[in-house]
Motif scaffolding. Structure first.
Motif, PDB file in Angstrom:
ATOM      1  N   UNK A 170      32.820  39.797  32.313  1.00 45.09           N
ATOM      2  CA  UNK A 170      32.078  38.923  33.664  1.00 45.09           C
ATOM      3  C   UNK A 170      32.840  39.401  34.484  1.00 45.09           C
ATOM      4  N   UNK A 171      33.498  39.593  34.875  1.00 44.47           N
ATOM      5  CA  UNK A 171      34.569  39.885  36.209  1.00 44.47           C
ATOM      6  C   UNK A 171      33.604  41.343  36.830  1.00 44.47           C
ATOM      7  N   UNK A 172      33.527  42.461  35.373  1.00 45.31           N
ATOM      8  CA  UNK A 172      31.956  43.207  36.385  1.00 45.31           C
ATOM      9  C   UNK A 172      31.125  42.927  37.097  1.00 45.31           C
ATOM     10  N   UNK A 173      30.656  41.685  36.466  1.00 42.68           N
ATOM     11  CA  UNK A 173      29.223  41.612  36.882  1.00 42.68           C
ATOM     12  C   UNK A 173      29.637  40.661  38.324  1.00 42.68           C
ATOM     13  N   UNK A 174      31.069  40.000  38.290  1.00 42.32           N
ATOM     14  CA  UNK A 174      31.768  39.568  39.758  1.00 42.32           C
ATOM     15  C   UNK A 174      32.128  40.495  40.861  1.00 42.32           C
TER      16      UNK A 174
END
Length: 208
Positions: A170-174
């Protein structure tokens, strides 16, 4: 320079993940005679699915009944088990001198409020985002993008603290740097794309 910290909740600030697994496992066995293995549960969580995919022949109505009972079991565990992580208050107290902080969790708000009743952790936070507060849960980027929006922060000014592969994705995609803090419950997951990996939350102070 980092100015903002977005914390995951379960497994980072409180030790609740094993309880959710046990409640889910119990409900699957009781209603569908499915023995949910830990490795299967980890994959389901990483993919962002509900545990009920382990009972593919269950009807929608049956899943609703089982899910409601799972939630009852989970809340029972939350109220009676020790879920504190040592040193969290002291670490947050030190971090608040320099950073603005928020919690971004996939927990339901009703469960979150039970978890944090009289715990004092939320006193350090600018806001709390629960699963009802954004369109799609982790591993989609929506939760952390919502956190950026509330802070009015740039991605490069922010860091995410997670303990799970789902949260890291999730953090990577953000496109936000992510710190993985060691948790025995999630230690077998793939954290190769994390910016940092630390063995305790206290080390967060050292790397920021």
């Amino acid at each position: 320079m980092k100015k903002y910290i977005l914390f995951d909740n379960d497994g980072v600030l409180v030790e609740t993940e094993p309880l959710y697994y046990e409640a889910s496992k119990r409900a699957l066995k009781e209603f569908f005679n499915v023995n949910l293995q830990f490795e299967d549960y980890m994959k389901i969580m990483t993919d962002g699915n509900g545990v009920w995919v382990a009972a593919p022949n269950a009807s929608y109505e049956e899943v609703i009944i089982a899910r409601n009972q799972r939630d009852v079991y989970y809340q029972e565990y939350l109220k009676k088990e020790d879920i504190a992580i040592s040193g969290v208050h002291e670490i947050l107290d030190e971090l608040k001198q320099t950073y603005k902080m928020g919690i971004v969790t996939t927990s339901r708000r009703v469960d979150f409020e039970i978890i944090h009743n009289n715990r004092g952790i939320t006193d350090f936070m600018e806001f709390v985002l629960c699963v009802e507060d954004y369109p799609r849960a982790k591993p989609f980027p929506d939760p952390y993008l919502k956190g950026l929006e509330l802070f009015k922060a740039k991605k490069e000014e922010t860091i995410v603290v997670e303990d799970s592969q789902r949260g890291l994705i999730s953090a990577n995609k953000a496109k936000i740097d992510c710190v993985i803090v060691h948790n025995k419950f999630t230690q077998t997951q793939d954290f190769s794309t994390a910016k940092y990996k630390i063995d305790s939350l206290k080390k967060l102070i050292d790397i920021l």
